[in-house]
Design a protein around this motif. Structure first.
Motif, mmCIF file in Angstrom:
data_model
loop_
_atom_site.group_PDB
_atom_site.id
_atom_site.type_symbol
_atom_site.label_atom_id
_atom_site.label_comp_id
_atom_site.label_asym_id
_atom_site.label_seq_id
_atom_site.Cartn_x
_atom_site.Cartn_y
_atom_site.Cartn_z
ATOM 1 N N GLU A 152 -55.477 -10.305 38.352
ATOM 2 C CA GLU A 152 -56.474 -9.503 37.630
ATOM 3 C C GLU A 152 -57.121 -10.340 36.533
ATOM 4 O OE1 GLU A 152 -55.973 -8.514 34.313
ATOM 5 O OE2 GLU A 152 -53.988 -9.417 34.127
ATOM 6 N N PHE A 153 -58.351 -9.975 36.206
ATOM 7 C CA PHE A 153 -59.071 -10.695 35.148
ATOM 8 C C PHE A 153 -59.624 -9.692 34.134
ATOM 9 C CE2 PHE A 153 -59.300 -13.158 39.085
ATOM 10 C CZ PHE A 153 -58.703 -14.337 38.678
ATOM 11 N N LEU A 154 -58.788 -8.714 33.783
ATOM 12 C CA LEU A 154 -59.234 -7.647 32.883
ATOM 13 C C LEU A 154 -59.018 -8.052 31.434
ATOM 14 C CD1 LEU A 154 -57.399 -4.710 34.709
ATOM 15 C CD2 LEU A 154 -59.699 -5.595 35.148
ATOM 16 N N GLU A 156 -58.655 -6.764 27.611
ATOM 17 C CA GLU A 156 -58.413 -5.548 26.841
ATOM 18 C C GLU A 156 -59.686 -5.211 26.077
ATOM 19 O OE1 GLU A 156 -54.802 -5.287 24.623
ATOM 20 O OE2 GLU A 156 -53.666 -6.329 26.175
ATOM 21 N N LYS A 208 -55.264 -17.758 38.583
ATOM 22 C CA LYS A 208 -55.071 -16.890 37.420
ATOM 23 C C LYS A 208 -54.665 -17.700 36.174
ATOM 24 C CE LYS A 208 -54.085 -13.625 34.651
ATOM 25 N NZ LYS A 208 -54.802 -12.480 34.214
ATOM 26 N N ILE A 219 -61.540 -22.159 23.637
ATOM 27 C CA ILE A 219 -61.431 -21.617 22.272
ATOM 28 C C ILE A 219 -60.816 -22.658 21.338
ATOM 29 C CG2 ILE A 219 -60.304 -19.843 20.845
ATOM 30 C CD1 ILE A 219 -60.250 -18.076 23.428
ATOM 31 N N PHE A 253 -66.713 -17.610 25.117
ATOM 32 C CA PHE A 253 -65.429 -18.157 24.636
ATOM 33 C C PHE A 253 -65.602 -19.462 23.867
ATOM 34 C CE2 PHE A 253 -61.893 -15.461 26.099
ATOM 35 C CZ PHE A 253 -62.690 -14.449 26.611
ATOM 36 N N LEU A 254 -66.707 -19.522 23.139
ATOM 37 C CA LEU A 254 -66.958 -20.686 22.281
ATOM 38 C C LEU A 254 -67.103 -20.223 20.839
ATOM 39 C CD1 LEU A 254 -69.466 -23.274 23.822
ATOM 40 C CD2 LEU A 254 -67.063 -23.586 23.253
ATOM 41 N N ASN A 255 -66.494 -19.080 20.505
ATOM 42 C CA ASN A 255 -66.561 -18.604 19.123
ATOM 43 C C ASN A 255 -65.326 -19.068 18.365
ATOM 44 O OD1 ASN A 255 -68.980 -17.095 19.506
ATOM 45 N ND2 ASN A 255 -67.762 -15.553 20.569
ATOM 46 N N GLY A 259 -57.758 -18.579 16.031
ATOM 47 C CA GLY A 259 -56.877 -18.966 17.140
ATOM 48 C C GLY A 259 -56.734 -17.804 18.096
ATOM 49 N N TYR A 260 -56.490 -18.113 19.376
ATOM 50 C CA TYR A 260 -56.363 -17.030 20.353
ATOM 51 C C TYR A 260 -55.012 -16.336 20.206
ATOM 52 C CZ TYR A 260 -53.785 -20.573 23.098
ATOM 53 O OH TYR A 260 -52.906 -21.532 23.511
ATOM 54 N N GLY A 261 -55.008 -15.028 20.541
ATOM 55 C CA GLY A 261 -53.763 -14.260 20.502
ATOM 56 C C GLY A 261 -53.731 -13.308 21.671
ATOM 57 N N CYS A 264 -51.668 -12.199 26.632
ATOM 58 C CA CYS A 264 -51.868 -13.045 27.821
ATOM 59 C C CYS A 264 -51.958 -14.537 27.520
ATOM 60 C CB CYS A 264 -53.108 -12.595 28.567
ATOM 61 S SG CYS A 264 -53.036 -10.860 29.017
ATOM 62 N N PHE A 265 -52.992 -14.954 26.798
ATOM 63 C CA PHE A 265 -53.209 -16.401 26.626
ATOM 64 C C PHE A 265 -51.969 -17.137 26.091
ATOM 65 C CE2 PHE A 265 -58.167 -16.405 26.220
ATOM 66 C CZ PHE A 265 -58.247 -15.987 27.533
ATOM 67 N N PHE A 321 -55.444 -7.985 18.004
ATOM 68 C CA PHE A 321 -55.718 -9.393 18.352
ATOM 69 C C PHE A 321 -57.184 -9.617 18.723
ATOM 70 C CE2 PHE A 321 -56.227 -10.106 22.958
ATOM 71 C CZ PHE A 321 -55.893 -8.869 23.483
ATOM 72 N N ARG A 411 -64.114 -14.663 11.535
ATOM 73 C CA ARG A 411 -64.803 -14.498 12.825
ATOM 74 C C ARG A 411 -66.307 -14.750 12.712
ATOM 75 N NH1 ARG A 411 -61.098 -13.860 17.121
ATOM 76 N NH2 ARG A 411 -59.287 -12.789 16.308
#
Ligand code: UGA
Length: 431
Positions: A152-154, A156, A208, A219, A253-255, A259-261, A264-265, A321, A411
């Motif tokens: 899946e590529f959903l 949130e 995936k 990111i 995804f260049l913002n 940091g990513y949270g 999943c990632f 997140f 952000r």
């Protein structure tokens, strides 16, 4: 077609509700009886725009969606059984913990009575679906089932839209019979000419992890460029804009940010690298991404500490997140708020929907009913999550109630000049 979905977490529930929207009779299963009771009443256990509507529509009006805690009763006439249980990180290392997947495979094996396709939708390391096949094959004759990987590529916060209007559907199968059934399942998307990518099972499993890891890399890349921009007086937003116009790079995804949270990632990047290691492959870029992302909280925390005196009170706006979710798992906002709390700062916070979840785990923060109240008498404001409602805050009023006019816009959602006109000292990310 009759579908059974095992696991009513995020992926399972969204997929179940959306398959019902496609018009399929869908039963969602979970061992957690209390959760099932609430779901039968149409109560979604998490915040996701559009889910309440879909649940109520298909539970009460079309009656295409139902819930049960028993696999035995439901699987016997299912055409497709989806495994959508969680694959968290193991406690002792970075592997994906497949305990739930194995136990569902066991249960499925005990209950198959007629041919069905068993679909792995949980994010699992390469090789897992073939293991599932072995487990089921111990009890079920080969001609009574096939195993397929359908990642899946959903995202949130926009999961329903992602399901209904995906960029692509990936089907990893090992024969044309199961591939044909999967293509039939996604027929409602043909009108939109959604690309269907048919591959081997192993390829689908890799797609995936490679996709999530690539996005995490993008990111992290821009976050490091942001650090450089900050010291040389450049503007990372302009850098991303100009880079993103190049179609080979793309602007998504260049913002730059904290940091990513999320759920999943962070775990997928680790699990991907850990799986590769087992095959003696060093995913050195992915390892560096993971390290850089982990360091980011300290880096941003230290920057804030340079400008805000110890023991100060900080208004923390946004705890989830990302916007449009109440999920605080691995949230950079929560990590940063904790980092600053440990260094002696008091945290006054507000989030439009994630506060109930945060209150359950973090009772050392003070929670307020609005962003405005959370800013009363504080020494600095941090924007941790880019909720839409934060974009329209009335800073001319807020400037009258804060003790010190400082804002850390992690952000990059505000215009520095406008805030500076009101007397704020503005700190963006990478500018
Ligand atoms: C991610 C993927 O985007 C989905 O395709 C995938 O299906 C899902 O994981 C999964 O494996 O289940 P999600 O975790 O919901 O979805 O959220 P994202 O929108 O990808 O954001 C992840 C993190 O990256 C957030 O913390 C977000 O703030 C951050 N991010 C995102 C940035 O810092 N900058 C950006 O430009 C984009």
């Amino acid at each position: 077609m009759k579908l059974v979905i095992v696991g009513t977490g995020y992926v399972g529930l969204v997929s179940g509700a959306c398959f019902a929207e496609f018009g399929y009779q869908t039963i969602c299963i979970d061992k957690d009886i209390q959760k099932i009771q609430k779901l039968k009443l149409g109560k979604c256990p998490f915040y996701e725009p559009g889910m309440d509507h879909l649940l109520s529509k298909h539970l009460n009006e079309t009656k295409l969606l139902s819930f049960s805690s028993s696999l035995t009763d439901t699987i016997k006439d299912a055409d497709l059984v989806f495994i959508t249980v969680g694959t968290p990180s193991k406690r002792l290392n970075e592997d994906a913990d497949l305990t739930y997947v194995w136990s569902v495979a066991d249960e499925i094996a005990k209950n198959i009575k007629k041919y069905c396709v068993v679909v792995t939708k949980s994010t699992v390391p390469v090789g897992t679906s073939k293991e599932i096949k072995k487990i089921i094959g111990k009890l079920v004759p080969e001609d009574l089932f096939d195993v397929v990987s359908n990642p899946e590529f959903l995202r949130e916060g926009s999961a329903i839209d992602d399901f209904m209007r995906p960029d692509r559907v990936v089907i990893g199968s090992e024969n044309s019979k199961s591939e044909k059934i999967m293509k039939e399942l996604y027929r409602p998307l043909y009108l939109r000419e959604t690309p269907i990518v048919s591959t081997s099972i192993e390829t689908a499993e890799i797609i995936k992890y490679a996709s999530n890891s690539f996005l995490a890399t993008k990111i992290t890349f821009i976050n490091e460029i942001a650090d450089l921009c900050e010291v040389v007086g450049a503007n990372v937003q302009d850098v991303s804009k100009a880079m993103g116009i190049d179609q080979r790079i793309g602007n998504k995804f260049l913002n730059a940010g904290p940091g990513y949270g999320g759920s999943c990632f962070p775990k997928d990047v680790k699990a991907f690298s850990s799986t590769a290691k087992k095959f003696n492959i060093d995913l050195s870029i992915i390892n560096a991404v993971d390290k850089a992302n982990q360091k980011r909280i300290d880096k941003i925390g230290d920057k804030i500490m340079k400008h805000v005196k110890n023991n100060s009170v900080i208004s923390f706006l946004g705890l989830s997140f990302k916007p449009n979710t109440d999920d605080i798992r691995d949230s950079s906002s929560i990590k940063l708020a904790n980092y600053l709390f440990e260094k002696g700062y008091q945290i006054h916070c507000f989030d439009p929907v994630a506060m109930d979840n945060a209150k359950k785990e973090f009772n050392h923060f003070r929670y307020f009913e609005s962003a405005f109240e959370a800013c009363n008498n504080t020494n600095a404001i941090i924007i941790g999550t880019e909720w839409n409602e934060f974009r329209a805050l009335n800073f001319s009023e807020i400037s009258k109630i804060v003790k010190t006019k400082k804002i850390f816009d992690l952000r990059n959602i505000y215009n520095a000049l406008e805030l500076e006109k009101l007397g704020f000292k503005y700190y963006g990310t990478g500018k």
